[in-house]
Write a protein that holds these residues in place. Structure first.
Motif, PDB file in Angstrom:
ATOM      1  N   MET A 146       0.940  -1.198  -0.127  1.00 23.37           N
ATOM      2  CA  MET A 146      -0.011  -0.009  -0.112  1.00 23.37           C
ATOM      3  C   MET A 146       0.931   1.305  -0.097  1.00 23.37           C
ATOM      4  SD  MET A 146      -2.948   1.301   2.708  1.00 23.37           S
ATOM      5  CE  MET A 146      -1.760   1.621   3.906  1.00 23.37           C
ATOM      6  N   ILE A 177      -5.175   1.940  -2.230  1.00 23.66           N
ATOM      7  CA  ILE A 177      -5.962   0.499  -1.650  1.00 23.66           C
ATOM      8  C   ILE A 177      -6.867  -0.114  -2.715  1.00 23.66           C
ATOM      9  CG2 ILE A 177      -8.052   0.337  -0.347  1.00 23.66           C
ATOM     10  CD1 ILE A 177      -6.928   2.143   1.785  1.00 23.66           C
ATOM     11  N   THR A 230      -6.270  -3.757  -4.269  1.00 19.81           N
ATOM     12  CA  THR A 230      -7.519  -4.742  -4.422  1.00 19.81           C
ATOM     13  C   THR A 230      -7.590  -5.229  -5.634  1.00 19.81           C
ATOM     14  OG1 THR A 230      -8.651  -3.472  -2.391  1.00 19.81           O
ATOM     15  CG2 THR A 230     -10.013  -4.929  -3.678  1.00 19.81           C
ATOM     16  N   PHE A 247      -5.775  -7.069   6.220  1.00 20.92           N
ATOM     17  CA  PHE A 247      -6.366  -5.639   5.896  1.00 20.92           C
ATOM     18  C   PHE A 247      -6.839  -5.147   7.233  1.00 20.92           C
ATOM     19  CE2 PHE A 247      -6.243  -5.908   1.290  1.00 20.92           C
ATOM     20  CZ  PHE A 247      -5.967  -4.644   0.975  1.00 20.92           C
ATOM     21  N   TYR A 284     -11.888  -1.076   0.658  1.00 18.01           N
ATOM     22  CA  TYR A 284     -11.577  -2.165   0.132  1.00 18.01           C
ATOM     23  C   TYR A 284     -12.386  -3.450  -0.325  1.00 18.01           C
ATOM     24  CZ  TYR A 284     -10.030  -7.055   0.750  1.00 18.01           C
ATOM     25  OH  TYR A 284      -9.601  -8.421   0.823  1.00 18.01           O
ATOM     26  N   GLN A 319     -13.535  -4.738  -3.820  1.00 22.96           N
ATOM     27  CA  GLN A 319     -13.396  -6.207  -4.067  1.00 22.96           C
ATOM     28  C   GLN A 319     -14.799  -7.034  -4.291  1.00 22.96           C
ATOM     29  OE1 GLN A 319     -13.578  -9.701  -2.496  1.00 22.96           O
ATOM     30  NE2 GLN A 319     -15.251  -8.820  -1.217  1.00 22.96           N
TER      31      GLN A 319
END
Length: 598
Positions: A386, A400, A404, A478, A564, A568
């Motif tokens: 990151m 981020i 992802t 995470f 995040y 996703q």
């Protein structure tokens, strides 16, 4: 994975999420119960020893402690006197290096506070360490509670980065304390801004032997950054016997059952070889480490911060329920000096953000205080990735999102295979139901027939669970990383003002309205609608509760976690739309032409 396996995984995740939700509620109730507590804020067990180099000599020991005088806030937030001795005015000198202001005081001969100008706190003001404390960092006292802080002669060095304090007591024991700012290791060109060296020199100016008692080096205080910070982030860290340990402010109690009937611990201590100790909140720490030696004990007590104290320092958002901070010290072994002899002890003091690279550069294992948990390897890889992406993209939100997408892209082949397998399972569902009806009274025969059916059509019932099992360590990696990544503080994204905090846009009837967790749950439902349905209806309905569970889990956590998970989910939606179209044709062809594999 069969039905029982899926249920077991879901129940394990549900239990973990439920415990986190329960714990946050319990700690909030606990705060309310302590609102009327005076034991925490009050002064108990007055010291009988005075400070290290003050007081009348009686039988070779120092006697005659004076009561503390509060300064810079009400007595509830103070742990000791910051008032100068009669006739000696209090002085404060400021040394500025790399955006860090070190405020030294002659009262106690130490750091009254540290101002981090490049780190913004509440109300856009700078972060201040030891903000609520009454005892300077680096002060030396015999007693931990009720210390007397006598005045030192204070002298500023010629270069402006050095402060020297001198004092001689009635036994002719001279104490010289020399602070030098920026004397520590340089971590990436700016780490030395948060580090100073302290040299303490004891010299026996008398004609006989003098004993230097087992004094305590004060660590200052650590308090929450925000009114709603979980108490599990504020406490005292120490490296004891080669292992990093942490005690948070909610654990300063003993006895009782599940917190019921427990009693306040006014003073906590732990003995052993202590190589460093520090007070901390979620993102910032003050750490004291002896150089070439080890402390013999670490001490701490919890202090209450009232609403008046909180607001007097420009803070907001605190109700009548008090917050708690922690105050600590590191005790050093006793030393006896013959006439004319001296003893020198050096310390490294760190006061700054809990960045992994900065703590690692200190060289004493201080980075272990971040404690990323059982998935620490995953957390460290994610944190490094990151930060690297942020350097390229200029934004942590973008970092981020891209991180992802990279993770999901790497998992694309595995997810495709799992989706195709689930489509085949869905197509086989009518035949599976026939077998269950036919052999429902004979579970062993039914399992044999199901396995034969899977083998005949080349279906692996476990393949659909592999992506979920891989996601678990990534998610909790995470979670642990984002909850402690100070780099995210004040990083904005669209309506989100701070990725390290919930994205509250309004308050309704006293409850925060956080948008990202709601969007996350909506995208999760969308993803679940596209996911091929396998298993019985009871199992499917159980998985429908997952969005609600995730809202509870992420609602008051750092908004970066919801970002995040939302990204996703959206990536998964696109992936499922593509693979479902491909897998649908493949599933029908497999059912029409069973596999010839044996």
């Amino acid at each position: 994975m069969d039905r029982k396996g899926k249920i077991a995984v879901a129940l394990a995740v549900f239990a973990f999420l439920l415990w986190n939700f329960y714990y946050s509620r319990v700690t909030e109730e606990y705060r309310k119960q302590q609102a009327a507590s005076t034991a925490v804020a009050g002064v108990e067990n007055p010291a009988a020893g005075g400070t290290l180099v003050a007081g009348a000599v009686a039988g070779g020991e120092l006697k005659g402690a004076q009561p503390p005088v509060a300064a810079g806030g009400s007595a509830s937030a103070q742990a000791g006197s910051t008032a100068p001795a009669p006739g000696e005015p209090k002085r404060v000198e400021k040394v500025v290096v790399g955006g860090v202001e070190w405020h030294f005081t002659n009262v106690g001969g130490g750091l009254e506070r540290v101002v981090l100008q490049n780190h913004r706190g509440e109300g856009d003001g700078p972060i201040v360490l030891n903000e609520f404390g009454g005892v300077p960092v680096g002060a030396l006292t015999e007693a931990f509670e009720n210390p007397v802080l006598d005045s030192y002669a204070m002298e500023r060095g010629a270069e402006g980065k050095e402060m020297t304090f001198r004092r001689v007591d009635a036994r002719q024991l001279e104490v010289v304390k020399k602070f030098r700012v920026g004397g520590g290791a340089d971590a990436g060109g700016k780490g030395d801004s948060y580090v100073l060296d302290l040299e303490v020199r004891f010299t026996n100016r008398s004609a006989g032997a003098v004993t230097v008692p087992n004094y305590a080096v004060r660590l200052g205080s650590g308090v929450p950054l925000h009114a709603k910070d979980l108490p599990t982030y504020t406490g005292i860290n120490r490296m004891l016997g080669g292992a990093s340990k942490f005690k948070d402010v909610s654990s300063f109690r003993s006895g009782g059952f599940l917190g019921i009937g427990s009693q306040e611990v006014p003073l906590w201590s732990e003995s052993g070889a202590v190589t460093w100790a520090g007070v901390t909140n979620q993102y910032y720490s003050t750490i004291v480490a002896p150089v070439g030696a080890a402390g013999s004990e670490v001490l701490a007590r919890r202090v209450a911060i009232s609403e008046a104290d909180w607001k007097s320092f420009g803070r907001s958002g605190l109700s009548s329920t008090p917050l708690f901070g922690v105050e600590g010290a590191l005790r050093m072994p006793m030393t006896t000096l013959d006439a004319g002899k001296e003893h020198v002890q050096r310390y490294q003091i760190f006061a700054g953000p809990r960045e992994h690279r900065l703590l690692s550069a200190l060289g004493g294992g201080q980075e272990q205080m971040l404690d990323f948990g059982m998935f620490s390897v995953v957390s460290r890889v994610l944190l490094s990735s990151m930060n690297g992406l942020k350097g390229l993209l200029g934004s942590y939100a973008a970092a981020i999102v891209v991180l992802t997408l990279i993770i999901k892209s790497l998992m694309w082949p595995l997810q495709n295979k799992a989706t195709a397998s689930m489509k085949k399972m869905q197509a086989l569902q009518p035949k599976m139901n026939e077998l269950k009806e036919k052999y429902g009274n004979d579970p062993q025969r039914m399992n044999q027939e199901l396995l034969g059916l899977y083998k005949k059509h080349g279906v692996n019932p476990m393949s659909g669970c592999f992506p979920m099992l891989i996601q678990i360590p990534i998610f909790f990696g995470f979670y642990n990383m984002l909850g402690k990544a100070v780099e995210l503080r004040n990083s904005a994204f669209l309506w989100v003002k701070d990725l390290s905090q919930p994205d509250t846009v309004a308050m309704v009837l006293g409850y925060p309205v956080n948008v990202l967790p709601i969007v996350m749950a909506a995208t999760m439902l969308w993803q679940m609608r596209l996911t091929p349905k396998t298993g019985d209806p009871v199992q499917q309905r159980m998985f429908m509760f997952m969005p609600l569970i995730m809202i509870v889990f992420c609602y008051n956590f750092a908004s970066a976690l919801a970002l995040y998970w939302t990204v996703q989910n959206l990536f998964s939606v696109v992936q499922l739309w593509v693979t479902n179209r491909q897998a649908a044709v493949g599933a029908q062809s497999v059912i029409a032409s069973p596999s010839k594999r044996k």
